[in-house]
Design a protein around this motif. Sequence first.
Motif, PDB file in Angstrom:
ATOM      1  N   LYS A  27      37.342  35.545  22.854  1.00  0.00           N
ATOM      2  CA  LYS A  27      36.647  36.697  22.253  1.00  0.00           C
ATOM      3  C   LYS A  27      35.240  36.839  22.825  1.00  0.00           C
ATOM      4  N   THR A  28      35.187  37.148  24.088  1.00  0.00           N
ATOM      5  CA  THR A  28      33.917  37.290  24.810  1.00  0.00           C
ATOM      6  C   THR A  28      33.352  38.685  24.576  1.00  0.00           C
ATOM      7  N   LEU A  29      32.213  38.953  25.209  1.00  0.00           N
ATOM      8  CA  LEU A  29      31.576  40.273  25.145  1.00  0.00           C
ATOM      9  C   LEU A  29      31.861  41.052  26.424  1.00  0.00           C
ATOM     10  N   LYS A  30      32.891  40.632  27.157  1.00  0.00           N
ATOM     11  CA  LYS A  30      33.272  41.366  28.365  1.00  0.00           C
ATOM     12  C   LYS A  30      34.136  42.554  27.981  1.00  0.00           C
ATOM     13  N   LYS A  31      34.127  43.554  28.828  1.00  0.00           N
ATOM     14  CA  LYS A  31      34.786  44.819  28.506  1.00  0.00           C
ATOM     15  C   LYS A  31      36.256  44.622  28.128  1.00  0.00           C
TER      16      LYS A  31
END
Length: 89
Positions: free
Chosen positions: A29-33
């Motif tokens: 659950k990263t902040l990448k698109k």
Amino acid sequence: AEISNGAKIFEANCASCHIGGGNILISQKTLKKEALSKYLENYNSDSIEAIIHQVQNGKNAMPAFKGKLSSEEILEVAAYVFQNAEQGW
Ligand code: HEM
């Protein structure tokens, strides 16, 4: 280059868990698109609203920032996350 307010707010409040746009607690659950599109409810690439909502209210192990950051600061950090997601961190 000048460091934006959003970047400073991110470093002070978010980077402990999301350094480099990652997620040290739940690695996917990263902040990448791609991750935002997959996991963040109501995320779309035209609006920062879904990011604002998550920062205000938190989710599971992520704390809520409503009352801790002002609405102006939440707007700035959400815009910073959104821009970095678009640009690839
Ligand atoms: C998820 C932003 C602070 C832990 C997320 C997501 C966003 C976000 C946009 C959704 C990512 C996705 O689903 O792929 C931020 C911002 C922060 C912040 C802008 C600072 C204002 C923190 C902190 C922690 C944290 C300090 C750890 C104590 C998490 C966790 C998730 C998450 C565990 C996954 C939640 C779930 O779906 O179960 N964050 N975050 N975040 N964040 Fe943060």
